[in-house]
Write a protein that holds these residues in place. Sequence first.
Motif, PDB file in Angstrom:
ATOM      1  N   ALA A  48     -66.423  63.132 113.042  1.00 14.26           N
ATOM      2  CA  ALA A  48     -66.623  62.611 111.889  1.00 14.26           C
ATOM      3  C   ALA A  48     -66.705  60.840 111.520  1.00 14.26           C
ATOM      4  O   ALA A  48     -67.469  60.581 110.285  1.00 14.26           O
ATOM      5  N   ASN A  53     -68.031  60.548 108.000  1.00 15.69           N
ATOM      6  CA  ASN A  53     -67.806  61.705 107.191  1.00 15.69           C
ATOM      7  C   ASN A  53     -66.629  61.974 107.017  1.00 15.69           C
ATOM      8  O   ASN A  53     -65.486  62.780 107.980  1.00 15.69           O
ATOM      9  N   GLY A  56     -65.047  65.332 106.426  1.00 14.10           N
ATOM     10  CA  GLY A  56     -64.631  65.846 108.267  1.00 14.10           C
ATOM     11  C   GLY A  56     -63.721  65.565 109.035  1.00 14.10           C
ATOM     12  O   GLY A  56     -62.847  66.121 109.259  1.00 14.10           O
ATOM     13  N   VAL A  57     -63.085  63.820 108.361  1.00 10.60           N
ATOM     14  CA  VAL A  57     -61.878  63.118 108.701  1.00 10.60           C
ATOM     15  C   VAL A  57     -60.768  64.100 108.638  1.00 10.60           C
ATOM     16  O   VAL A  57     -59.496  64.457 109.208  1.00 10.60           O
ATOM     17  N   SER A  60     -60.503  67.328 109.387  1.00  9.82           N
ATOM     18  CA  SER A  60     -59.638  67.634 111.684  1.00  9.82           C
ATOM     19  C   SER A  60     -57.812  66.754 111.113  1.00  9.82           C
ATOM     20  O   SER A  60     -56.984  67.406 111.644  1.00  9.82           O
TER      21      SER A  60
END
Length: 603
Positions: A48, A53, A56-57, A60
């Motif tokens: 990510a 992104n 997205g980071v 996670s």
Amino acid sequence: MKRQSRLSADQVQSDILEFFKYSLPSLPSSGLAALATIDIAKLGIQIATLTKNWPGVCQSGVALAASVVAVRQQWEGVNDKLERELGRCVGPHLDQFIFALTQVTEACHVGIQCDMLLDGGFVGRQILQTANPEAQEVWDWATGLVANGSADLSDDELRAKIAEGAWLSVRQRIDLDPSAAVETIMTWGRQVLEVMSSAPPLPLVSGGQNSAWTAMLNTVEMAQGLEPQLRVPFATVTGSLTPLAACESGRDIIYLIAGFAAGAAVRYFGGQEYRKPPESLQIPGASVEFARQVDGILASVGKLPPEDLVGRSALIDHARSIVGAQVFEPILEEWPDIEKPVFIPVGEMQTIPISAALFRGRSLNAQLDATIAPNAAAVLVAAGGRSKETGRVATVMADPANGEIAIPWVVAEATQVAAVYAQRPDLIVQYEGSSGFPQTGDRSTLTAKPLVNATSDHVLAQIEDAQIVHLACHGYLPKGEGLPGLLLHGNLTFDALEHHRFADGATVVLSACSVGRSISEAPFAQLGFPAMLLSAGACEVVASAQPLLDCRQTVDLMVSLHEYLRDGASASRALAQAIKDSESHGVPSAVWGSLEVYGARPK
């Protein structure tokens, strides 16, 4: 530039729910699921990040943070091997996750995650520090028994030992009926658990962008209506530790965060302005690589001879300059009204100099009343400290060591510091055949656990009731395994203080090498003296994050520091003024550039 993108309320809610999805099933597990999730989450953060992104980071990252907490749940107490392994496994990915939060969501969410990751295993201890006096008394008594091997004694032997009180400290030698003691601690525990279980869940998202902050403010007001001993557990459960600590301490709390390619700062307003929503600021130059570069520069200082003050000062001043330019210049340009901040460096940012950073040609501590804290809970506990009018004013101890590692100037230091309080040193360890004073020596950091016996409880007991504690000796920061420690009449590891408390509101000065920093392999674990001492009752800790010179200038600096402390100055103001005095006499930064103040004096 404050943020590059922003998530919708639904997306934020999705990420928070994702956290609970990963954390709750993992907590009671064997830890294997959490370990597997760590690998998956690290890969997700890396992928990510390549596309920037940030949502997205974050997705996670919450899985990674929850997995770290789940793994920690499998062990009790301080476990440096576990934390080192977690640090090596996770690397800077948690740093990148916290940075990503500043890019996509309300700044108040950063505090929640940092409170969870930076607790260092000391939350229970911090709760105890705010307990009612009866609970504290029973805890002192109980830990005194545990520390002295009561588990191996019969009932009759235990009663005899209690009556004798020979191996208990003064604080622990109290006349308690064991059954009444158990009832006291159980009553207090039930009260704490009742408040924690009745705490409302924090509605992080429900409505507009500021809904999470509004919910936090509501829980802060609820916490303020509780008894002091219930505020820390309540704020921990509701995720409102940071705003409550900022309010109670009267200081802005500023998190310093390093990401893979850039860094960020998040400001919680303190005192009467605590209701203002937190603000975040992107700092382009404050990356993980930058923090490691600064750490490398400072690590090279110890490779130079102690007498090379010019060379050492040049390296320290270089680090001070680039930190000031890359980190604090953007912060102070964005927030010029900052006056009394507590900086909480996260992860890799713990290695940079803060108080001595150069901004517009002057040290930061000459312009701001700045301190550092390991976490928000430590700020809250320190701010609630109550100075005692009885007991010792100061305890001063020194251990000059001997042989090749002798640091004889600590003898003069202890003698002159004690004289500031019109007393003699409480302890100066004597060695046969000690030599005279060198012109300049080095309290160089030892990198392995010394082969000496543990510091006696008799010595530790002398520090319990003093408002000012000064310890001048070797410090060591082991690499590979082991815990930080002091060579003070033996080997004093920081976890030994689990069975001792300082006087409420105490100020502790550690005149020793490198004990101001935590173990670098475990940056989120808070395995260092500041975290332990603040959780053990101190409200201010003065310590060096780098090697400290053993020389006449250090002695003069410490005497000046204590003269200001004696006259009522806070540790941060006293250190700033003592450094100013040293500079006016031409003393270079090699002597004072590594000293920091941790904690916050009660307002």
